[in-house]
Motif scaffolding. Structure first.
Motif, PDB file in Angstrom:
ATOM      1  N   UNK A   1      33.889  16.126  54.149  1.00 46.70           N
ATOM      2  CA  UNK A   1      33.599  17.511  53.788  1.00 46.70           C
ATOM      3  C   UNK A   1      34.855  18.368  53.947  1.00 46.70           C
ATOM      4  N   UNK A   2      34.882  19.488  53.237  1.00 47.58           N
ATOM      5  CA  UNK A   2      36.056  20.366  53.265  1.00 47.58           C
ATOM      6  C   UNK A   2      36.301  20.976  54.649  1.00 47.58           C
ATOM      7  N   UNK A   3      35.257  21.035  55.481  1.00 44.50           N
ATOM      8  CA  UNK A   3      35.412  21.620  56.817  1.00 44.50           C
ATOM      9  C   UNK A   3      36.455  20.869  57.652  1.00 44.50           C
ATOM     10  N   UNK A   4      36.648  19.592  57.336  1.00 42.73           N
ATOM     11  CA  UNK A   4      37.621  18.801  58.093  1.00 42.73           C
ATOM     12  C   UNK A   4      39.038  19.345  57.932  1.00 42.73           C
TER      13      UNK A   4
ATOM     14  N   UNK B   1      46.747  13.610  55.464  1.00 39.27           N
ATOM     15  CA  UNK B   1      47.064  14.389  56.675  1.00 39.27           C
ATOM     16  C   UNK B   1      46.275  15.698  56.760  1.00 39.27           C
ATOM     17  N   UNK B   2      46.071  16.449  55.647  1.00 38.17           N
ATOM     18  CA  UNK B   2      45.270  17.677  55.756  1.00 38.17           C
ATOM     19  C   UNK B   2      43.855  17.448  56.295  1.00 38.17           C
TER      20      UNK B   2
ATOM     21  N   UNK C   1      34.690  11.637  64.451  1.00 38.34           N
ATOM     22  CA  UNK C   1      35.744  12.604  64.138  1.00 38.34           C
ATOM     23  C   UNK C   1      35.111  13.889  63.576  1.00 38.34           C
ATOM     24  N   UNK C   2      35.776  15.052  63.702  1.00 40.43           N
ATOM     25  CA  UNK C   2      37.102  15.274  64.301  1.00 40.43           C
ATOM     26  C   UNK C   2      37.066  15.559  65.796  1.00 40.43           C
ATOM     27  N   UNK C   3      35.851  15.634  66.394  1.00 38.72           N
ATOM     28  CA  UNK C   3      35.779  15.984  67.818  1.00 38.72           C
ATOM     29  C   UNK C   3      36.445  14.919  68.675  1.00 38.72           C
ATOM     30  N   UNK C   4      36.228  13.649  68.324  1.00 39.07           N
ATOM     31  CA  UNK C   4      36.835  12.536  69.063  1.00 39.07           C
ATOM     32  C   UNK C   4      37.781  11.772  68.144  1.00 39.07           C
ATOM     33  N   UNK C   5      38.591  10.914  68.742  1.00 44.20           N
ATOM     34  CA  UNK C   5      39.568  10.148  67.961  1.00 44.20           C
ATOM     35  C   UNK C   5      39.015   8.774  67.609  1.00 44.20           C
TER      36      UNK C   5
END
Length: 894
Positions: free
Chosen positions: A403-406, A437-438, A376-380
């Motif tokens: 990390x906060x980038x997510x 969720x964020x 994640x987050x590129x793939x599920x």
């Protein structure tokens, strides 16, 4: 669509005052016009008809192909007539004005046939004009407009009537074996176009083509087909359904959740009461109808021979999977590939490459975060957890260390999802979801409400959420594939995984058209390694009949309905039927000391003892042909689908209610409508029980006394005192659930009630829907027994309240598809207070006035409201016609 056509056809028939005629298309084809029609011509000197321009504009909207169709119909009719008047009419067909008039004559033919022909009318232009079809149609439509019926435009009426005629012609063509129905597996090419437009399906897999062109399918034989999960089985089922509906004009029985004609993931035949009910349904169809085709599909079949014999079916299988699935297990920080060629079944693959701090190691000993952040987050990614609480804990854990980038990934869409969840919760969002969720993470289990689950599934499918922590129910019930599937443990609750459960879960890995590969990782403790070796390399479990294991929902329920439906009314007939069940095929499941005939005999005698059947089954005459009959109680039980385990108890409680039903509130009636089977999953909180009891009025407290839960018992339980008197725990639990329902109907807010009773909102919603279903069954039960006539009106209203669980004024709006409580409140506050308001609404106006309503949703709401209004109007019209119908047995008329 069929309902729409039926209604439109009826409206049009009324508009031309067709009496004693069902507007039969075949009759209209044969007899389009009469001699009288030919005589009523419009003279040049006649004043212009004010309605002519409107009528012509109506037909200008019709495609030329449809106008040509009418011409051809007129030509066919004219060819069979020889009168000069008719001939003169035929010569005028090519003029544009007659293109307008002639189609109307097509619809009016039935009305004219019902009137006697008056030859003198040929010489009376004024009378002809008065009788002209346009005037007649105008007058009839004006009359319809004054009546309180559904307003439908003339254009729509005529267009849909034309469509109904074209469908009639198409059906006639389909009946001809020489006609090529369509190029796409005998379906019109339009179906192929729609699959491409709506589903992105350009071509079928080779196995799908092979399966759909099987000789057995062409010959309408029963078929079982089996492939791995995600192989594309459902598409084959959908195409077969469309063939039945569109080409063969046959009914389709769908058994949810995995269904084709009568189509189910057949391994579920071996799963508890659901399997017993499925077996009963299939057995009845096989026994009573030799023309019904059964199509069964499954990803997990082992003893397919038994199922083939039971369903009398051909078998097709293939190992195709569109995306390769790689199976792994993880022990500590080492990942092994599942490899049947290796000595112990596992081959070393790699070590986890993730730096863990000592704090993180303690918080995440199974290295979930390491496995997740690789995709994640590129793939599920899906993480299957053994319990609901574990799902929430895993979701919280993962987002805490990301990390906060997510948070930046699809940030706006995540904000919209939070808003949507807040709207669903009447301003409340689950704290865990608000936190996760964020980061693109959510949990998915039965503790969520249906609306929450739907929103989360849609967000995951669209890529807004990249990780779901879920229970095993998602594997069986929802098609949400992932690049990586992680199994948190080889257990579901306290039970070790079964092979078919394992296959279901790992089968979610790999998204066709998106991923080139899918992978599953099962996290294993060293102590379970040998069990997991057996799990991954063992064959699939066999599928066995559950008729004996689920006696009241299985064997006894089947025997009762066989006699009640008169499918089998003698011992001999029942015995013949039972031989055709899956149990009949698998008689090795029977107790060693008993034969199938003896098991049947025991079952019938038990039903007689319960007072559900009448007759005698003895050692001497149990093979005789004396008929068994169903008692009124037996009939009420099987017609209402009441579990036989509770039918006698229910009868006694209803009888007791007749002696003193407390009607000051609906508490007593709610208790009777509380499902028996949910009492086993209930553990009352005694302080909450005590508080709720103390809020009752004196009359409501009397209800607790009547059903057998004295105040002293609740008080002692809440204070922790010893209980000497025996009280039925099932009754105590049932009354507690009744208190939950009582609060729900007063507050109409699942969230606040779940908080008040310390229950998950999903459980509260499930209780509500189960109670609504049971109340409906209870209503049918009382309708079959005259002594319970007093309950009918009360239960009708209560069922409606439980079904919608909203304030009374919102119920009419919530009958419309796509309108749930939050949306109903929005519509009501915006002034849309009735079904008629919605049916006549402008979708564009709805989009402007209702927050978060898409154009597609607005159109669906308006369309559904129109359909519902049409059905209600038609039902009332049929009732009026029935009332006005002249009886055929009036005394003195024969």
């Amino acid at each position: 669509m069929w309902l729409t056509l039926k209604v439109t056809k009826r409206v049009l028939a009324k508009s031309v005052t067709v009496t004693q005629d069902n507007f039969s298309a075949s009759e209209n084809v044969v007899d389009i016009k009469s001699d009288r029609e030919g005589a009523c011509q419009k003279h040049d000197s006649d004043p212009p008809d004010g309605n002519q321009e409107l009528t012509e504009s109506i037909f200008n909207d019709l495609p030329s192909s449809q106008l040509l169709y009418f011409e051809k119909m007129n030509e066919l009719s004219s060819a069979s007539r020889t009168s000069p008047v008719s001939k003169g009419r035929d010569e005028r067909v090519n003029s544009s004005s007659d293109k307008v008039r002639d189609p109307l004559s097509f619809y009016a033919g039935a009305e004219r046939r019902s009137r006697p022909t008056d030859s003198s009318s040929h010489s009376k232009p004024a009378l002809c004009k008065a009788e002209s079809l346009k005037d007649h149609l105008k007058s009839a439509m004006t009359g319809n407009a004054r009546a309180q019926t559904l307003q439908v435009s003339k254009t729509k009426q005529l267009k849909e009537a034309v469509l109904s005629e074209e469908i009639f012609v198409a059906r006639k063509a389909i009946e001809s074996p020489s006609v090529d129905i369509g190029p796409f597996y005998r379906l019109p090419s339009k179906v192929k176009d729609l699959f491409r437009q709506l589903r992105g399906i350009e071509t079928l897999y080779e196995w799908q083509h092979d399966c759909l062109t099987l000789e057995s399918l062409q010959q309408r034989k029963n078929l079982i087909y089996s492939l791995p999960t995600s192989g594309g089985k459902t598409l084959v089922a959908e195409i077969i359904i469309l063939q039945e509906l569109l080409c063969r004009q046959k009914d389709v029985l769908m058994i949810l959740p995995y269904v084709a004609i009568v189509q189910e993931k057949l391994h579920m035949l071996g799963e508890g009461s659901r399997g017993a009910i499925l077996e009963i349904t299939l057995a009845k169809i096989l026994y009573t109808s030799k023309t019904t085709q059964i199509i069964g599909m499954s990803a997990t079949l082992n003893n397919v021979g038994d199922l083939q014999k039971f369903l009398q079916a051909e078998y097709y299988t293939n190992n195709f999977r569109p995306v390769d699935l790689k199976e792994y297990i993880k022990i500590r920080d080492t990942i092994y590939a599942v490899d049947s060629k290796s000595e112990n079944g596992f081959a070393f693959s790699r070590l986890l490459n993730f730096k863990y701090s000592s704090n993180l190691e303690r918080a995440d000993p199974d290295h979930i975060i390491a496995l997740v952040t690789e995709v994640i987050p590129k793939y599920s990614c899906l993480i299957f957890c053994p319990t609901k609480k574990s799902c929430e804990n895993v979701a919280s854990l993962v987002c805490k260390y990301l990390k906060k980038e997510f948070r930046a990934h699809k940030e706006r869409e995540k904000e919209d999802l939070i808003k949507n969840l807040k709207s669903i919760g009447n301003g409340t969002v689950c704290p865990v979801l608000k936190q996760t969720v964020p980061f693109g993470i959510a949990y998915h289990h039965s503790g969520l409400t249906n609306d929450e689950r739907k929103s989360i599934e849609e967000a995951y499918s669209s890529g807004v959420l990249c990780l779901l922590a879920c229970t095993a129910t998602l594997a069986a019930g929802v098609n949400l594939p992932a690049r990586r599937v992680i199994l948190r443990s080889p257990y579901i609750g306290n039970d070790f995984l079964k092979k078919n459960q394992y296959k279901q879960m790992i089968g979610r890995a790999g998204r066709a058209g998106i991923d080139s590969a899918g992978e599953s990782i099962l996290i294993v403790q060293e102590k379970d390694k040998h069990l997991v070796q057996d799990l991954v390399h063992s064959p699939l479990e066999n599928c066995y009949s559950n008729l004996l294991l689920e006696l009241t929902k299985g064997m006894q329920s089947l025997l009762l309905s066989l006699v009640g439906l008169k499918i089998a009314v003698t011992y001999e007939e029942v015995d013949n039927f039972m031989c055709c069940t899956l149990l009949g095929v698998q008689q090795q499941l029977l107790p060693k000391e008993k034969s199938l005939s003896e098991v049947i005999k025991d079952g019938l005698e038990n039903l007689i003892e319960k007072g559900l059947l009448k007759g005698t089954i003895s050692e001497k005459d149990h093979n005789s042909k004396s008929a068994l009959t169903i008692t009124p109680l037996g009939k009420a039980t099987y017609k209402s689908s009441i579990d036989l385990a509770y039918c006698n108890l229910l009868y006694r409680e209803l009888r007791k209610g007749l002696e003193g039903l407390v009607l000051e509130s609906n508490l007593h009636l709610l208790y009777l409508s509380t499902p028996y089977d949910m009492t086993f999953t209930c553990s009352p909180d005694w302080m909450i029980y005590f508080r709720q009891f103390n809020q009752l009025s004196a009359a409501e407290r009397k209800v607790a006394d009547i059903v057998g839960v004295p105040e002293s018992f609740i008080t002692k339980k809440a204070s922790g005192q010893a209980i000497r008197k025996n009280v039925d725990n099932a009754v105590v639990n049932r009354l507690y659930l009744t208190f939950v329902l009582y609060s729900l109907l007063k507050e109409t807010n699942i969230w606040s009630v779940s908080e008040k009773f310390n229950m998950s909102r999903g459980y509260v919603q499930n209780l509500l829907s189960s109670a609504a279903s049971f109340a409906s069954c209870l209503l049918h039960f009382c309708e079959e027994l005259e002594e319970f006539w007093v309950y009918k009106a009360l239960l009708t209203e209560l069922t409606k309240q439980l079904t919608y669980c909203v304030k009374a004024e919102l119920i009419p709006l919530m009958e419309v598809a796509g309108v749930l409580e939050a949306r109903a409140k929005q519509l009501y506050n915006a002034g849309y207070k009735t079904l008629a308001h919605l049916a006549n609404a402008n979708p564009e106006t709805l989009v402007r006035m209702i927050e978060h309503l898409s154009r597609r949703q607005a159109k669906q709401i308006v369309s559904s409201a129109k359909m519902l209004l049409s059905e209600k109007a038609e039902a009332l019209q049929e009732e009026v016609e029935e009332l006005l119908k002249v009886p055929t047995d009036i005394p003195g008329t024969h």
